[in-house]
Motif scaffolding. Structure first.
Motif, short mmCIF file in Angstrom:
data_model
loop_
_atom_site.label_atom_id
_atom_site.label_comp_id
_atom_site.label_asym_id
_atom_site.label_seq_id
_atom_site.Cartn_x
_atom_site.Cartn_y
_atom_site.Cartn_z
N UNK A 436 0.89 -1.26 -0.19
CA UNK A 436 0.06 0.06 -0.03
C UNK A 436 0.80 1.35 -0.01
N UNK A 437 0.47 2.18 -0.80
CA UNK A 437 1.39 3.36 -0.74
C UNK A 437 0.23 4.65 -0.53
N UNK A 438 1.01 5.76 0.21
CA UNK A 438 0.07 6.85 0.35
C UNK A 438 0.15 7.88 -0.71
N UNK A 448 4.90 -1.03 -7.82
CA UNK A 448 3.86 -1.49 -8.43
C UNK A 448 3.76 -2.36 -9.77
N UNK A 449 4.89 -1.84 -10.64
CA UNK A 449 4.89 -2.69 -11.62
C UNK A 449 5.64 -3.78 -11.37
N UNK A 450 6.63 -3.92 -10.66
CA UNK A 450 7.16 -4.92 -10.22
C UNK A 450 6.34 -6.11 -9.62
N UNK A 451 5.50 -5.63 -8.84
CA UNK A 451 4.69 -6.82 -8.13
C UNK A 451 3.57 -7.27 -9.26
N UNK A 452 3.22 -6.68 -10.14
CA UNK A 452 2.41 -7.02 -11.43
C UNK A 452 3.24 -7.97 -12.16
N UNK A 453 4.25 -7.59 -12.44
CA UNK A 453 5.24 -8.64 -13.44
C UNK A 453 5.20 -9.90 -12.65
N UNK A 454 5.54 -9.85 -11.12
CA UNK A 454 6.01 -11.06 -10.52
C UNK A 454 4.82 -11.75 -9.99
N UNK A 455 3.53 -11.80 -10.60
CA UNK A 455 2.52 -12.34 -10.24
C UNK A 455 1.18 -11.81 -9.86
N UNK A 456 1.22 -10.48 -10.02
CA UNK A 456 0.08 -9.58 -9.84
C UNK A 456 -0.20 -9.50 -8.27
N UNK A 457 0.92 -9.67 -7.37
CA UNK A 457 0.81 -9.47 -5.90
C UNK A 457 -0.27 -8.31 -5.63
N UNK A 458 -1.06 -8.29 -4.67
CA UNK A 458 -2.12 -7.45 -4.12
C UNK A 458 -1.33 -6.00 -3.83
N UNK A 459 -1.58 -5.13 -4.89
CA UNK A 459 -1.12 -3.75 -4.57
C UNK A 459 -2.08 -2.67 -4.52
N UNK A 460 -2.25 -1.84 -3.65
CA UNK A 460 -3.20 -0.72 -3.59
C UNK A 460 -2.53 0.64 -3.46
N UNK A 461 -3.14 1.04 -4.42
CA UNK A 461 -2.87 2.58 -4.80
C UNK A 461 -4.11 3.31 -4.22
N UNK A 462 -4.00 4.34 -3.54
CA UNK A 462 -5.14 5.44 -3.25
C UNK A 462 -5.60 6.02 -4.44
N UNK A 463 -6.74 6.14 -4.66
CA UNK A 463 -7.35 6.92 -5.53
C UNK A 463 -7.56 8.18 -5.10
N UNK A 464 -6.59 9.00 -4.94
CA UNK A 464 -6.48 10.32 -4.04
C UNK A 464 -7.48 11.24 -4.34
N UNK A 465 -7.71 11.35 -5.61
CA UNK A 465 -8.83 12.61 -6.15
C UNK A 465 -9.86 12.24 -5.78
N UNK A 466 -10.62 10.98 -5.80
CA UNK A 466 -11.90 10.75 -5.22
C UNK A 466 -11.88 10.73 -3.75
#
Length: 562
Positions: A436-438, A448-466
């Motif tokens: 998770x990142x703030x 985030x890119x590495x975790x997607x490449x390495x098996x789509x490990x759960x990565x939560x990016x805040x939708x800060x605008x909303x």
């Protein structure tokens, strides 16, 4: 399907008495006697059951809220934040992006990650690397920024060397940025592995040969290319100088190469970033030691990258509720940057440019259904406001750990070197079950890119605008409503494979050219229901897979046309 079931579907009611059953039986017999209607489907009528009018739920809820209000009024009790977010409604949260399936979301792991894998092998038409003595010259690269910003520069430097048919000299790290880290490439990355792994792509040397330097009439030519430069720019503007001078140095090299390249060059980016750039053995061992200590306490944990340093907050121009003291302190820090434009804190927050506070990170995670027994590993530098700022997050998640708490003795020799400390955080965050990142900074994007490449490990990016509007209004809504709205905001920001769309965002964060699908596993899972697919026929599953592939082909066609 029986007639009674059809009546249920079409009428939306309940079959209740014998009279209704007799009517249905008579209608069924008529249908069977009439060959013309044998293949037609009908919605059957039925006699509704007379029921006493139900008391509306709204009335019940209203009475309950009125009673609670009276109690609060006369007892002086005010519901605190801690009580507000402690309610656990356990509402099921569903994937809704695909019309073929609808399955509950697992907040710890994507159910569809097994259908995809990282793929960055050289294509059949990707020519082998040119030999050093036949190359067009030597390319010197001076990177810029912190560890992860420099990582993007190193990755792109390899690609630029390939474009120029040049020999790359091991890049020089930035010693003069805000962090003042004196570490060289070999102090952080396994330099021999870097050279050998990429030998088939680009010739790489540790330094320009002495005989080449002695043969030069002038020092290496130094230039700075514009940000996001296209390959054509390097061929037209840099290559002629390289051919003439033999050695060219590119300075401030971060994000100096275009985001969209052809597929072979994008895959080379992935080979550099996810395979060739390996940390030194000592850093890897220490990082794994911290991971092991977390695993001894819990089977799974969340890693939170918390960027909340004073200089970052000052640079963002955001306001975090600290009054005149905060405004004064951050304005003093801003004086370091002479050309920093003045921005509106309210507008920046509305645009989603402000990093979440530690408290907001905690609320986000609790709203997504992580309970307070969850273990957190927090990767951060100096937190503005210190323990007082961290207190709300620690109340929400008491199992709170940092690298300093888990390896204080082993870290002593690394304390003067911010990039090496950042490498430890990078390793632990990469190994975590959820990341998770703030903010949306360099480390957040790279991981985030590495975790997607390495098996789509759960990565939560805040939708800060909303989320910014929700956090501002959270005191005016109940926890159930807040949690539901947070989940709605976060759809598309949870690290699901379907978020990988060609052309979306920075390639370092969305390496779409390096993500491949396993069609046989996708179809097999749809057939036998191993991944909670709900009532999907084999034909529907096949159609869904075909639709998915056609969608991917359409996206690729649009990208090629661009």
């Amino acid at each position: 399907m029986g007639v009674a079931n059809k009546a249920w579907r079409c009428g939306g009611g309940v079959l209740v008495n014998n009279l209704a059953a007799e009517i249905l039986q008579q209608q069924k017999q008529k249908l069977q006697q009439s060959p013309r209607n044998h293949h037609q489907h009908h919605c059957w009528t039925y006699l509704p059951l007379k029921r006493r009018p139900a008391v509306p739920w709204t009335a019940v809820c209203g009475l309950l809220l009125f009673a609670v209000g009276l109690i609060s009024l006369f007892t002086g009790h005010v519901v605190s934040d801690l009580e507000w977010y402690s309610y656990n409604f356990n509402r099921t949260w569903f994937y809704t992006g695909d019309r073929v399936y609808r399955a509950p979301i697992d907040i710890w792991k994507s159910k569809y990650s097994n259908f995809y894998y990282g793929c960055s092998d050289r294509g059949p038409h990707f020519a082998p690397a040119v030999r050093e003595r036949f190359s067009n010259g030597y390319l010197l690269i001076a990177t810029s920024g912190g560890l992860n910003q420099q990582r993007t520069g190193i990755t792109d430097a390899v690609v630029v060397a390939r474009i120029l048919n040049a020999t790359l000299v091991v890049p020089e790290l930035d010693h003069h940025s805000f962090w003042k880290d004196e570490s060289d490439f070999a102090n952080i990355f396994d330099v021999d592995w870097f050279i050998s792994y990429l030998a088939k792509d680009v010739p790489i040397v540790k330094r320009v040969p002495e005989k080449v330097m002695r043969s030069m009439d002038k020092p290496p030519y130094t230039m700075r290319v514009p940000r996001k430069s296209e390959p054509d720019y390097y061929v037209e503007q840099v290559l002629p100088i390289l051919l003439r001078r033999r050695v060219v140095q590119l300075t401030k090299f971060d994000y100096r190469l275009a985001n969209d390249l052809d597929e072979d060059l994008q895959k080379l980016r992935c080979r550099v970033n996810y395979h060739a750039l390996r940390f030194t053995k000592s850093l890897r061992n220490l990082g794994q030691k911290v991971v092991t200590r977390m695993r001894k306490m819990t089977k799974r944990f969340i890693a939170v990258h918390l960027r909340f340093e004073p200089d970052m907050l000052a640079f963002s121009w955001c306001y975090y509720g600290g009054g005149d003291k905060e405004r004064y302190e951050l304005s003093e820090i801003r004086k370091r940057w002479e050309t920093l434009p003045e921005l509106s804190p309210d507008e920046e927050r509305t645009r989603g440019k402000c990093p979440l506070t530690p408290h907001e990170v905690g609320l986000l995670l609790r709203a997504l259904n992580f309970d307070n027994n969850t273990y957190l590993y927090v990767a951060s530098g100096e937190i503005y406001g210190g323990e007082e700022t961290l207190r709300p997050l620690k109340e929400l998640f008491p199992n709170f750990y940092t690298k300093e708490m888990l390896a204080s003795e082993e870290l002593k020799t690394l304390l003067p070197f911010s990039s090496r400390l950042a490498a430890i955080d990078y390793i632990v965050c990469d190994e975590s079950d959820v990341f998770v990142t703030n903010n949306n900074g360099n480390m957040a994007k790279i991981l985030a890119g590495r975790r997607r490449y390495m098996g789509h490990k759960r990565t939560i990016r805040p939708n800060a605008k909303r989320l910014s509007a929700l956090f501002s209004a959270r005191d005016r809504m109940g926890w159930s409503s807040f949690s539901r709205k947070v989940k709605s905001c976060q759809r598309g920001f949870m690290g699901e494979p379907e978020e990988m769309r060609p052309g979306r965002g920075e390639f370092h964060e969305f390496p779409s050219a390096c993500i491949c699908q396993k069609p046989t596993e996708y179809l097999a899972a749809m057939k036998d229901g191993r991944h909670n697919f709900l009532n999907v026929s084999t034909d529907d599953a096949t159609d869904g897979y075909i639709d998915h592939k056609q969608s991917l082909l359409r996206r690729q066609t649009v990208k090629q046309q661009k």
